[in-house]
Each structure stands twice: as C-alpha cells, then as structure tokens.
Design a protein around this motif. Structure first.
Motif, PDB file in Angstrom:
ATOM      1  N   UNK A   1      43.038 -10.201   8.311  1.00 57.70           N
ATOM      2  CA  UNK A   1      42.693  -8.800   8.053  1.00 57.70           C
ATOM      3  C   UNK A   1      43.326  -7.921   9.121  1.00 57.70           C
ATOM      4  N   UNK A   2      43.366  -6.622   8.840  1.00 54.43           N
ATOM      5  CA  UNK A   2      43.874  -5.612   9.763  1.00 54.43           C
ATOM      6  C   UNK A   2      42.846  -4.498   9.828  1.00 54.43           C
ATOM      7  N   UNK A   3      42.463  -4.114  11.037  1.00 54.04           N
ATOM      8  CA  UNK A   3      41.504  -3.034  11.226  1.00 54.04           C
ATOM      9  C   UNK A   3      42.241  -1.702  11.137  1.00 54.04           C
ATOM     10  N   UNK A   4      41.924  -0.921  10.110  1.00 54.65           N
ATOM     11  CA  UNK A   4      42.536   0.397   9.928  1.00 54.65           C
ATOM     12  C   UNK A   4      41.567   1.511  10.314  1.00 54.65           C
ATOM     13  N   UNK A   5      40.594   1.186  11.178  1.00 50.80           N
ATOM     14  CA  UNK A   5      39.622   2.151  11.705  1.00 50.80           C
ATOM     15  C   UNK A   5      38.872   2.845  10.570  1.00 50.80           C
ATOM     16  N   UNK A   6      38.907   4.176  10.502  1.00 50.80           N
ATOM     17  CA  UNK A   6      38.087   4.895   9.529  1.00 50.80           C
ATOM     18  C   UNK A   6      38.469   4.573   8.093  1.00 50.80           C
ATOM     19  N   UNK A   7      39.688   4.097   7.868  1.00 50.03           N
ATOM     20  CA  UNK A   7      40.127   3.791   6.511  1.00 50.03           C
ATOM     21  C   UNK A   7      39.623   2.441   6.020  1.00 50.03           C
ATOM     22  N   UNK A   8      39.040   1.633   6.882  1.00 49.63           N
ATOM     23  CA  UNK A   8      38.486   0.345   6.474  1.00 49.63           C
ATOM     24  C   UNK A   8      39.303  -0.819   7.002  1.00 49.63           C
ATOM     25  N   UNK A   9      39.268  -1.923   6.263  1.00 49.08           N
ATOM     26  CA  UNK A   9      39.993  -3.137   6.641  1.00 49.08           C
ATOM     27  C   UNK A   9      40.927  -3.549   5.507  1.00 49.08           C
ATOM     28  N   UNK A  10      42.121  -3.948   5.884  1.00 49.58           N
ATOM     29  CA  UNK A  10      43.041  -4.534   4.907  1.00 49.58           C
ATOM     30  C   UNK A  10      42.909  -6.050   4.968  1.00 49.58           C
ATOM     31  N   UNK A  11      42.463  -6.654   3.879  1.00 53.93           N
ATOM     32  CA  UNK A  11      42.457  -8.111   3.767  1.00 53.93           C
ATOM     33  C   UNK A  11      43.826  -8.527   3.238  1.00 53.93           C
ATOM     34  N   UNK A  12      44.484  -9.432   3.943  1.00 57.98           N
ATOM     35  CA  UNK A  12      45.877  -9.776   3.648  1.00 57.98           C
ATOM     36  C   UNK A  12      45.986 -11.284   3.420  1.00 57.98           C
ATOM     37  N   UNK A  13      46.714 -11.682   2.393  1.00 58.97           N
ATOM     38  CA  UNK A  13      46.960 -13.098   2.117  1.00 58.97           C
ATOM     39  C   UNK A  13      48.441 -13.287   1.796  1.00 58.97           C
ATOM     40  N   UNK A  14      49.003 -14.380   2.293  1.00 48.74           N
ATOM     41  CA  UNK A  14      50.408 -14.693   2.015  1.00 48.74           C
ATOM     42  C   UNK A  14      50.480 -15.998   1.222  1.00 48.74           C
ATOM     43  N   UNK A  15      51.191 -15.944   0.120  1.00 48.54           N
ATOM     44  CA  UNK A  15      51.362 -17.101  -0.760  1.00 48.54           C
ATOM     45  C   UNK A  15      52.838 -17.477  -0.814  1.00 48.54           C
ATOM     46  N   UNK A  16      53.097 -18.704  -1.219  1.00 51.06           N
ATOM     47  CA  UNK A  16      54.476 -19.200  -1.275  1.00 51.06           C
ATOM     48  C   UNK A  16      54.659 -20.092  -2.493  1.00 51.06           C
ATOM     49  N   UNK A  17      55.826 -19.998  -3.090  1.00 47.24           N
ATOM     50  CA  UNK A  17      56.168 -20.854  -4.224  1.00 47.24           C
ATOM     51  C   UNK A  17      57.091 -21.966  -3.739  1.00 47.24           C
ATOM     52  N   UNK A  18      56.640 -23.197  -3.846  1.00 48.94           N
ATOM     53  CA  UNK A  18      57.457 -24.325  -3.399  1.00 48.94           C
ATOM     54  C   UNK A  18      58.570 -24.657  -4.386  1.00 48.94           C
ATOM     55  N   UNK A  19      58.467 -24.153  -5.620  1.00 48.15           N
ATOM     56  CA  UNK A  19      59.503 -24.419  -6.621  1.00 48.15           C
ATOM     57  C   UNK A  19      60.563 -23.321  -6.641  1.00 48.15           C
ATOM     58  N   UNK A  20      60.128 -22.057  -6.575  1.00 46.05           N
ATOM     59  CA  UNK A  20      61.076 -20.935  -6.642  1.00 46.05           C
ATOM     60  C   UNK A  20      61.499 -20.432  -5.264  1.00 46.05           C
ATOM     61  N   UNK A  21      60.819 -20.873  -4.206  1.00 44.08           N
ATOM     62  CA  UNK A  21      61.186 -20.527  -2.831  1.00 44.08           C
ATOM     63  C   UNK A  21      61.110 -19.025  -2.575  1.00 44.08           C
ATOM     64  N   UNK A  22      60.015 -18.414  -2.971  1.00 46.63           N
ATOM     65  CA  UNK A  22      59.792 -17.012  -2.633  1.00 46.63           C
ATOM     66  C   UNK A  22      58.339 -16.830  -2.206  1.00 46.63           C
ATOM     67  N   UNK A  23      58.113 -15.796  -1.398  1.00 40.34           N
ATOM     68  CA  UNK A  23      56.781 -15.511  -0.903  1.00 40.34           C
ATOM     69  C   UNK A  23      56.212 -14.256  -1.533  1.00 40.34           C
ATOM     70  N   UNK A  24      54.888 -14.108  -1.402  1.00 34.01           N
ATOM     71  CA  UNK A  24      54.189 -12.961  -1.976  1.00 34.01           C
ATOM     72  C   UNK A  24      53.055 -12.579  -1.036  1.00 34.01           C
ATOM     73  N   UNK A  25      53.042 -11.314  -0.626  1.00 34.69           N
ATOM     74  CA  UNK A  25      52.013 -10.802   0.278  1.00 34.69           C
ATOM     75  C   UNK A  25      51.078  -9.910  -0.514  1.00 34.69           C
ATOM     76  N   UNK A  26      49.783 -10.238  -0.501  1.00 43.17           N
ATOM     77  CA  UNK A  26      48.794  -9.445  -1.221  1.00 43.17           C
ATOM     78  C   UNK A  26      47.859  -8.769  -0.232  1.00 43.17           C
ATOM     79  N   UNK A  27      47.501  -7.515  -0.533  1.00 39.25           N
ATOM     80  CA  UNK A  27      46.608  -6.748   0.326  1.00 39.25           C
ATOM     81  C   UNK A  27      45.549  -6.051  -0.512  1.00 39.25           C
ATOM     82  N   UNK A  28      44.341  -5.961   0.055  1.00 37.59           N
ATOM     83  CA  UNK A  28      43.259  -5.206  -0.565  1.00 37.59           C
ATOM     84  C   UNK A  28      42.462  -4.543   0.546  1.00 37.59           C
ATOM     85  N   UNK A  29      42.151  -3.270   0.383  1.00 35.65           N
ATOM     86  CA  UNK A  29      41.426  -2.529   1.418  1.00 35.65           C
ATOM     87  C   UNK A  29      39.951  -2.427   1.052  1.00 35.65           C
TER      88      UNK A  29
END
Length: 235
Positions: free
Chosen positions: A64-92
C-alpha cells in the motif's frame, strides 16, 4: 502484448466498472497500470488471472501507499509466465474506513502480503481470517508505515544524517534538515540534547557525562635538553 494493450484489455474485461489504464515506468520496466474502484478489486485480479490473453498466473507482491488525506492506495503486481508481461493494479480506500476484499482465494500467495499491509498500514482485508501480526510483536501499537507515525527512536537518539558535511558543533553552514519521522520541536515529547560542559542535557534522560580532559605535559622547545631525573625517583 504491449503494456498499453494489456491495460486496455483489463479495462475491457471490467466494462461494468470505472477503470482507468495507464503505463508506469519506461522502456523495459514499463508496466500496464490499471486503477479500479475498491469494490472491483477482487474481480479485477480474478479477470487478470483467468483471461487467456492476460493470463497473469503469478502473484508477485501486494502493498500500500499512504496518500494522507486522500486515503491509501492498495497496489498489487501480477505477472504472466506464458506471455511475459506484468500488470499493476491499484485501488484507493478511504482513510477513515480502509477496507478492501481479500484476494487470498484468487492468489493464495497474497496471504502474507495482506497480513503485512494490515500490520503496517492498518488496512483491513475482508475475508482474510488470519490477520495476526507478521513482523511486529503483539504488544506493538500503531502502524509504522503510515506517514503520521512518529519514529520515536529518531527523537531519542541523534540521527547521523542530521548534520550536513562541513557543519561544526557551533553551528553555521546550511540550516539542518529535520530527518524523516521526527516531529518539529514542541510537537511531540521532549528531545534530549547533547551533553554540555557539565554533562547535563535536556529531556527526561539527560545527556552523556562529558569525558574529563587529560592534561598533557608541555613539549620541550627545539634543541632543549630534557632534565635529568632526581636520584631515587622513578623515571
């Protein structure tokens, strides 16, 4: 699949919710980044895992990232072992009620990451039945990675980076910058100061007693002879 295509693909899969795709980083480190509403958090990770074009079958990390008055960003990083690309997801999530769905049922490897994020930021993961402390002792109070958390150890002990190169004990040079985690004077507690001539500092613990200076004999002038010791005296 390029980062732009991966991000747009996930947005298309989440057509029923308001999701935004961007690209973070650059060159070989570029990643598709998708911001989703908190209520779509679990659905977004599930879609990234099960879609054949994304196929993000590997859970990398969650924090997570503390954004002070705006809240917290929950962050997750995923990876594809077949296609070799990553994906970053965020939710505040809001600061007053920092709660989001657990994704342990989607990625079992997220269990420890959610425990650590809960411990360090105070974010609750609904559906996670084992949010006990992971790194800190049970009696520890507070969440150390929140930006308002006071690092008391830096108040009680001088920070080695508090002085700029070339600054002397008497002052001068640029104004010292307060180290991270230390409140301004008068905002929290009392700050012990270095011992003075009498060895007494400010604060509850005082300072360290000053080491008494040792007197050194005067050096003889060049060419002068050292006096011979008296008879019976020990040299």
């Amino acid at each position: 699949m390029t980062p732009e295509e991966a991000g747009q693909r996930l947005v298309a899969l989440l057509a029923s919710v308001e999701a935004t795709a961007t690209v973070s980083g650059g060159q070989a480190h570029a990643r598709a980044t998708v911001d989703v509403p908190p209520q779509a958090w679990r659905a977004a990770l599930l879609a990234a895992r099960d879609d054949t074009e994304l196929a993000c079958d590997f859970f990398d990390w969650l924090s997570a990232v503390d954004e002070l008055a705006e809240g917290f960003d929950v962050v997750a990083h995923l990876w594809s072992t077949t296609h070799r690309h990553g994906l970053l997801l965020r939710a505040r999530v809001p600061r007053a009620t920092p709660t989001i769905d657990s994704v342990v049922a989607v990625y079992p490897g997220a269990a420890w990451h959610e425990r650590e994020t809960h411990e360090m930021f105070g974010i609750d993961f609904a559906g996670h039945d084992d949010l006990r402390p992971l790194l800190l002792p049970p009696e520890f109070e507070g969440h150390p990675l929140r930006k308002e958390f006071v690092l008391a150890s830096r108040v009680a002990k001088p920070w080695p980076g508090a002085k700029e190169p070339g600054e002397s004990e008497a002052g001068g040079g640029r104004r010292p910058i307060r180290p991270p985690g230390v409140p301004a004077p008068g905002e929290w507690g009392t700050t012990p100061t270095p011992a003075g001539a009498g060895g007494a500092g400010e604060g509850p613990r005082g300072g360290t007693p000053a080491r008494p200076a040792r007197e050194r004999p005067a050096r003889p002038a060049p060419g002068a002879r050292t006096p011979e010791p008296d008879e019976g005296s020990t040299p």
